[in-house]
Scaffold this motif. Structure first.
Motif, short mmCIF file in Angstrom:
data_model
loop_
_atom_site.label_atom_id
_atom_site.label_comp_id
_atom_site.label_asym_id
_atom_site.label_seq_id
_atom_site.Cartn_x
_atom_site.Cartn_y
_atom_site.Cartn_z
N TYR A 84 -25.10 -53.97 14.62
CA TYR A 84 -25.74 -52.97 15.49
C TYR A 84 -27.01 -53.55 16.12
CZ TYR A 84 -22.53 -49.49 13.62
OH TYR A 84 -21.40 -48.80 13.28
N ASN A 108 -29.96 -52.70 15.89
CA ASN A 108 -31.10 -52.81 14.97
C ASN A 108 -30.97 -54.01 14.04
OD1 ASN A 108 -29.03 -51.97 13.35
ND2 ASN A 108 -30.00 -50.07 12.68
N ALA A 133 -22.80 -54.38 10.01
CA ALA A 133 -22.03 -53.34 9.33
C ALA A 133 -20.64 -53.83 8.93
CB ALA A 133 -21.91 -52.09 10.21
N ASN A 164 -22.37 -45.66 -0.06
CA ASN A 164 -22.99 -45.32 1.22
C ASN A 164 -23.57 -46.58 1.86
OD1 ASN A 164 -22.49 -42.56 1.32
ND2 ASN A 164 -24.22 -42.13 -0.05
N ALA A 197 -21.78 -48.99 3.16
CA ALA A 197 -20.87 -50.13 2.99
C ALA A 197 -20.25 -50.58 4.31
CB ALA A 197 -19.76 -49.76 2.00
N GLY A 198 -20.15 -49.64 5.25
CA GLY A 198 -19.51 -49.98 6.53
C GLY A 198 -18.23 -49.20 6.76
N SER A 226 -17.62 -45.98 7.69
CA SER A 226 -17.56 -45.23 8.95
C SER A 226 -17.46 -46.18 10.14
CB SER A 226 -18.79 -44.34 9.12
OG SER A 226 -18.74 -43.28 8.21
N SER A 227 -18.18 -47.28 10.06
CA SER A 227 -18.11 -48.27 11.15
C SER A 227 -16.68 -48.76 11.32
CB SER A 227 -19.04 -49.45 10.85
OG SER A 227 -20.37 -49.02 10.79
P1 ADP Z 1 -20.65 -45.98 5.29
O1 ADP Z 1 -19.75 -45.16 6.13
O2 ADP Z 1 -19.92 -46.81 4.28
O3 ADP Z 1 -21.76 -45.20 4.67
P2 ADP Z 1 -21.67 -47.01 7.81
O4 ADP Z 1 -20.59 -47.71 8.56
O5 ADP Z 1 -22.04 -45.64 8.21
O6 ADP Z 1 -21.33 -47.07 6.25
O7 ADP Z 1 -22.99 -47.89 7.89
C1 ADP Z 1 -23.03 -49.29 7.60
C2 ADP Z 1 -24.44 -49.81 7.91
O8 ADP Z 1 -24.64 -49.75 9.31
C3 ADP Z 1 -25.52 -48.98 7.28
O9 ADP Z 1 -26.58 -49.86 6.93
C4 ADP Z 1 -25.95 -48.05 8.40
O10 ADP Z 1 -27.29 -47.67 8.25
C5 ADP Z 1 -25.73 -48.91 9.62
N1 ADP Z 1 -25.35 -48.13 10.82
C6 ADP Z 1 -24.31 -47.28 10.94
N2 ADP Z 1 -24.21 -46.78 12.18
C7 ADP Z 1 -25.24 -47.34 12.87
C8 ADP Z 1 -25.68 -47.23 14.24
N3 ADP Z 1 -25.04 -46.47 15.12
N4 ADP Z 1 -26.77 -47.94 14.59
C9 ADP Z 1 -27.40 -48.71 13.70
N5 ADP Z 1 -27.04 -48.87 12.42
C10 ADP Z 1 -25.96 -48.19 12.00
#
Ligand code: ADP
Ligand code: ADP
Length: 224
Positions: A12, A14, A18, A37, A39-40, A42-43
């Motif tokens: 991402y 930032n 992910a 939480n 882990a990636g 949702s990504s």
């Molecule tokens: P999970 O679903 O397993 O909790 P995510 O895929 O939501 O994991 O997030 C993986 C990492 O990416 C986390 O550190 C989260 O903070 C970061 N992250 C997720 N979405 C975004 C985004 N849109 N922009 C920046 N960082 C993100």
């Protein structure tokens, strides 16, 4: 149909990485994606659903090149996002009828038939005349499943559907997933080990954007 993921990476803006070179092959049935939480999960789910693009890698589902042909994928995809849906003050039956019309199911009889089917599978038939906006979290999640089943999807992706559900709701939801896992490819992400143990024939464990393990729940328990 087989879902094949190769070399999928996503960093991402930032700087958070992910997804880190994820390879994964998923066949028919109920597949669990387990990880804490952050882990990636949702990504990965959003990327497979073509809601976001990876930096690199490839995804195919059957003969669909998912990243190049998003329209073909969306025709066969049912995706339940992690966030609870916001619904208007309308009964489940009316709302499903509306969605079915939007999807182009022209015949009233056809709509009636499929709506009855999806309400029964999700165990919402008895509450079909109640407003979805008044449903509990668990009922809303099951309604989300009913809604996506209208498409007759080949691939179903549910992202942390049991998060925030109490034990009774969670149980009802898992029973619904178990039923649809019999004849669909379902990818189910969760941070709850018991969800996967009860439901999935195969699983992957994701952490820090890496697949740490891929196999059956039984082997996982023996090796971890
Ligand atoms: P999970 O679903 O397993 O909790 P995510 O895929 O939501 O994991 O997030 C993986 C990492 O990416 C986390 O550190 C989260 O903070 C970061 N992250 C997720 N979405 C975004 C985004 N849109 N922009 C920046 N960082 C993100
Ligand atoms: P819980 O049972 O943990 O309170 P639920 O969301 O599953 O959470 O149910 C909320 C209420 O709605 C309960 O009182 C339950 O009896 C009712 N309810 C839930 N699902 C159904 C259903 N399929 N048919 C009839 N009533 C239901």
């Amino acid at each position: 149909m087989k879902l094949q993921i190769k070399g999928l990476s996503k960093t991402y803006k930032n700087g958070v990485k992910a997804l880190d070179n994820v390879d994964l092959e998923i066949g028919t049935g109920m597949f669990g994606l387990l990880g804490p939480n952050g882990a990636g999960k949702s990504s990965l789910m959003r990327t497979i659903s073509t809601l976001q693009s990876p930096d690199s890698g490839s995804i195919t589902f059957g003969d669909i090149d998912v990243l190049k042909d998003q329209m073909s994928l969306r025709k066969v995809l049912g995706y339940l996002p992690q966030e609870f849906g916001v619904y208007p003050n309308m009964s489940a039956e009316k709302l499903l009828n509306y969605f079915a019309q939007l999807k182009g199911i022209a015949s009233k009889e056809d709509r009636k038939k499929i709506i009855k089917e999806v309400l029964e599978v999700t165990n919402l038939w008895d509450v079909r005349n109640k407003s979805v906006s008044g449903y509990s979290g668990g009922m809303k999640q099951r309604f989300g499943i009913a809604q996506l089943l209208l498409n007759n999807p080949k691939l179903i992706i549910v992202d942390e559907p049991t998060a925030g559900l109490d034990p009774a709701e969670r149980h009802r939801f898992l029973n619904v997933l178990r039923e649809i896992g019999n004849n669909h490819t379902v990818i189910f992400s969760t941070h709850i080990v018991d969800d996967v143990r009860e439901l999935c024939h195969e699983l992957a464990i994701l952490n820090g954007g890496n697949i740490l393990y891929r196999g059956t729940p039984k082997e996982a328990e023996e090796s971890l």
